[in-house]
Each structure stands twice: as structure tokens, then as C-alpha cells.
Design a protein around this motif. Structure first.
Motif, PDB file in Angstrom:
ATOM      1  N   GLU A 184      35.015 -64.902  65.316  1.00  0.00           N
ATOM      2  CA  GLU A 184      35.843 -64.218  66.307  1.00  0.00           C
ATOM      3  C   GLU A 184      36.933 -63.383  65.635  1.00  0.00           C
ATOM      4  N   SER A 185      37.468 -63.887  64.522  1.00  0.00           N
ATOM      5  CA  SER A 185      38.531 -63.158  63.834  1.00  0.00           C
ATOM      6  C   SER A 185      37.999 -61.893  63.162  1.00  0.00           C
ATOM      7  N   ILE A 186      36.785 -61.944  62.661  1.00  0.00           N
ATOM      8  CA  ILE A 186      36.199 -60.760  62.022  1.00  0.00           C
ATOM      9  C   ILE A 186      35.947 -59.676  63.060  1.00  0.00           C
ATOM     10  N   VAL A 187      35.455 -60.050  64.218  1.00  0.00           N
ATOM     11  CA  VAL A 187      35.216 -59.078  65.292  1.00  0.00           C
ATOM     12  C   VAL A 187      36.536 -58.466  65.756  1.00  0.00           C
ATOM     13  N   LEU A 188      37.567 -59.294  65.896  1.00  0.00           N
ATOM     14  CA  LEU A 188      38.881 -58.801  66.290  1.00  0.00           C
ATOM     15  C   LEU A 188      39.433 -57.836  65.256  1.00  0.00           C
ATOM     16  N   PHE A 189      39.307 -58.182  63.972  1.00  0.00           N
ATOM     17  CA  PHE A 189      39.809 -57.324  62.909  1.00  0.00           C
ATOM     18  C   PHE A 189      39.069 -55.995  62.873  1.00  0.00           C
ATOM     19  N   ILE A 190      37.749 -56.022  62.894  1.00  0.00           N
ATOM     20  CA  ILE A 190      36.960 -54.785  62.798  1.00  0.00           C
ATOM     21  C   ILE A 190      37.177 -53.913  64.033  1.00  0.00           C
ATOM     22  N   GLY A 191      37.208 -54.526  65.200  1.00  0.00           N
ATOM     23  CA  GLY A 191      37.441 -53.754  66.424  1.00  0.00           C
ATOM     24  C   GLY A 191      38.806 -53.085  66.439  1.00  0.00           C
ATOM     25  N   SER A 192      39.838 -53.842  66.087  1.00  0.00           N
ATOM     26  CA  SER A 192      41.179 -53.259  66.080  1.00  0.00           C
ATOM     27  C   SER A 192      41.317 -52.213  64.974  1.00  0.00           C
ATOM     28  N   TYR A 193      40.683 -52.450  63.825  1.00  0.00           N
ATOM     29  CA  TYR A 193      40.749 -51.467  62.742  1.00  0.00           C
ATOM     30  C   TYR A 193      40.090 -50.147  63.156  1.00  0.00           C
ATOM     31  N   LEU A 194      38.924 -50.222  63.765  1.00  0.00           N
ATOM     32  CA  LEU A 194      38.227 -48.994  64.168  1.00  0.00           C
ATOM     33  C   LEU A 194      39.013 -48.217  65.224  1.00  0.00           C
ATOM     34  N   ILE A 195      39.555 -48.918  66.197  1.00  0.00           N
ATOM     35  CA  ILE A 195      40.350 -48.240  67.233  1.00  0.00           C
ATOM     36  C   ILE A 195      41.589 -47.594  66.620  1.00  0.00           C
ATOM     37  N   LEU A 196      42.297 -48.331  65.774  1.00  0.00           N
ATOM     38  CA  LEU A 196      43.499 -47.784  65.146  1.00  0.00           C
ATOM     39  C   LEU A 196      43.172 -46.648  64.186  1.00  0.00           C
ATOM     40  N   PHE A 197      42.049 -46.757  63.466  1.00  0.00           N
ATOM     41  CA  PHE A 197      41.663 -45.679  62.560  1.00  0.00           C
ATOM     42  C   PHE A 197      41.394 -44.389  63.325  1.00  0.00           C
ATOM     43  N   ILE A 198      40.678 -44.498  64.421  1.00  0.00           N
ATOM     44  CA  ILE A 198      40.394 -43.305  65.233  1.00  0.00           C
ATOM     45  C   ILE A 198      41.684 -42.691  65.758  1.00  0.00           C
ATOM     46  N   LEU A 199      42.603 -43.526  66.242  1.00  0.00           N
ATOM     47  CA  LEU A 199      43.884 -43.017  66.735  1.00  0.00           C
ATOM     48  C   LEU A 199      44.701 -42.374  65.614  1.00  0.00           C
ATOM     49  N   TYR A 200      44.762 -43.023  64.462  1.00  0.00           N
ATOM     50  CA  TYR A 200      45.477 -42.451  63.327  1.00  0.00           C
ATOM     51  C   TYR A 200      44.840 -41.141  62.887  1.00  0.00           C
ATOM     52  N   PHE A 201      43.512 -41.109  62.855  1.00  0.00           N
ATOM     53  CA  PHE A 201      42.825 -39.898  62.414  1.00  0.00           C
ATOM     54  C   PHE A 201      43.134 -38.731  63.351  1.00  0.00           C
ATOM     55  N   ILE A 202      43.118 -38.971  64.635  1.00  0.00           N
ATOM     56  CA  ILE A 202      43.381 -37.899  65.594  1.00  0.00           C
ATOM     57  C   ILE A 202      44.848 -37.494  65.573  1.00  0.00           C
ATOM     58  N   PHE A 203      45.745 -38.458  65.763  1.00  0.00           N
ATOM     59  CA  PHE A 203      47.148 -38.122  65.955  1.00  0.00           C
ATOM     60  C   PHE A 203      47.910 -37.884  64.658  1.00  0.00           C
ATOM     61  N   PHE A 204      47.589 -38.603  63.598  1.00  0.00           N
ATOM     62  CA  PHE A 204      48.305 -38.412  62.347  1.00  0.00           C
ATOM     63  C   PHE A 204      47.651 -37.326  61.505  1.00  0.00           C
ATOM     64  N   TYR A 205      46.334 -37.428  61.298  1.00  0.00           N
ATOM     65  CA  TYR A 205      45.665 -36.531  60.363  1.00  0.00           C
ATOM     66  C   TYR A 205      45.404 -35.148  60.956  1.00  0.00           C
ATOM     67  N   LEU A 206      44.681 -35.102  62.069  1.00  0.00           N
ATOM     68  CA  LEU A 206      44.319 -33.801  62.629  1.00  0.00           C
ATOM     69  C   LEU A 206      45.535 -33.021  63.120  1.00  0.00           C
ATOM     70  N   PHE A 207      46.403 -33.688  63.889  1.00  0.00           N
ATOM     71  CA  PHE A 207      47.608 -33.005  64.354  1.00  0.00           C
ATOM     72  C   PHE A 207      48.564 -32.735  63.197  1.00  0.00           C
ATOM     73  N   GLY A 208      48.592 -33.627  62.210  1.00  0.00           N
ATOM     74  CA  GLY A 208      49.453 -33.437  61.039  1.00  0.00           C
ATOM     75  C   GLY A 208      49.018 -32.266  60.190  1.00  0.00           C
ATOM     76  N   LEU A 209      47.714 -32.067  60.038  1.00  0.00           N
ATOM     77  CA  LEU A 209      47.241 -30.901  59.302  1.00  0.00           C
ATOM     78  C   LEU A 209      47.528 -29.616  60.064  1.00  0.00           C
ATOM     79  N   LYS A 210      47.373 -29.671  61.377  1.00  0.00           N
ATOM     80  CA  LYS A 210      47.626 -28.490  62.196  1.00  0.00           C
ATOM     81  C   LYS A 210      49.105 -28.085  62.135  1.00  0.00           C
ATOM     82  N   LYS A 211      49.998 -29.079  62.214  1.00  0.00           N
ATOM     83  CA  LYS A 211      51.435 -28.802  62.203  1.00  0.00           C
ATOM     84  C   LYS A 211      52.034 -28.825  60.797  1.00  0.00           C
ATOM     85  N   LYS A 212      51.215 -29.146  59.801  1.00  0.00           N
ATOM     86  CA  LYS A 212      51.668 -29.256  58.411  1.00  0.00           C
ATOM     87  C   LYS A 212      52.810 -30.270  58.277  1.00  0.00           C
ATOM     88  N   SER A 213      52.642 -31.419  58.907  1.00  0.00           N
ATOM     89  CA  SER A 213      53.697 -32.425  58.901  1.00  0.00           C
ATOM     90  C   SER A 213      53.320 -33.701  58.155  1.00  0.00           C
TER      91      SER A 213
END
Length: 116
Positions: free
Chosen positions: A2-31
Motif C-alpha cells: 500500500e505504501s509503494i502505491v501511495l508513493f508512486i501515485g503521489s510522485y506521478l501526480i506531483l511530477f506532472i504538476l511540477y512539470f507543467i507549472f514549474f518547468y513549462l511556465f518557468g521556461l516561458k517566463k524565464k523564471s
């Protein structure tokens, strides 16, 4: 299991959010190079801004930060302790992981130079 599923699920969701909001928007705004994580790296490891490639450092941050958050959340979610103890333990684990991962990343960047 159960802990492995929780870790992988939360990691994937957070990675997608970080990739969109931090990386893609950060590259666009150069921030990306002005973010808190990069500022910590520059101050702690004495790295120049010219030594950092925004695309590579952005991806590394998108890999590290969700791992830190997911690992801390997974560890804290399982013991049946008082909420205050969980919060204190979570804070200690979070700070230890942030410090250690960014210390390692800073040393790698200093060692490799302009490769990152």
C-alpha cells in the motif's frame, strides 16, 4: 504494498504538476533561474548563474521536489501517532531531505561545471 502505491501515485501526480507549472511556465517566463530552489543552490554551493542551464536544472528540480514531498508524505501517513508528532517528524524529514538532495546536486554541479 500500500505504501509503494501511495508513493508512486503521489510522485506521478506531483511530477506532472511540477512539470507543467514549474518547468513549462518557468521556461516561458524565464523564471526557473530565479526560483527558490536555484537561489538555495547558488547560495549554498556558490554556483554562478551562468553555470546553470535552465532546461536541465528545471528537469532536475522537477524530479527531486516531488520525490521529497512524496517520500515525506508516505512516511508520515502510516504511523498511528498524534498529529503534532506527525507534523514535527514530517518537518524534520522534509528539511533533512531538502538539505541533503540539494547539497548533493550542488556538489555535482560544481564538479561538472557548465554541463548542467
Amino acid at each position: 504494498m500500500e505504501s509503494i502505491v501511495l508513493f508512486i501515485g503521489s510522485y506521478l501526480i506531483l511530477f506532472i504538476l511540477y512539470f507543467i507549472f514549474f518547468y513549462l511556465f518557468g521556461l516561458k517566463k524565464k523564471s526557473i533561474l530565479n526560483s527558490l530552489q536555484v537561489q538555495f543552490l547558488k547560495i549554498r554551493s556558490k554556483i554562478d548563474k551562468k553555470d546553470l542551464n535552465p532546461k536541465k536544472i528545471g528537469i532536475l528540480i522537477c524530479l527531486i521536489d516531488p520525490f521529497i514531498i512524496s517520500f515525506t508524505g508516505t512516511i508520515i501517513s502510516f504511523p498511528k501517532w498524534n498529529i503534532v508528532i506527525k507534523l514535527l517528524l514530517g518537518f524534520v524529514i522534509l528539511m533533512a531531505l531538502i538539505y541533503s538532495f540539494y547539497e548533493i546536486l550542488g556538489r555535482i554541479i560544481k564538479k561538472r561545471g557548465n554541463l548542467l
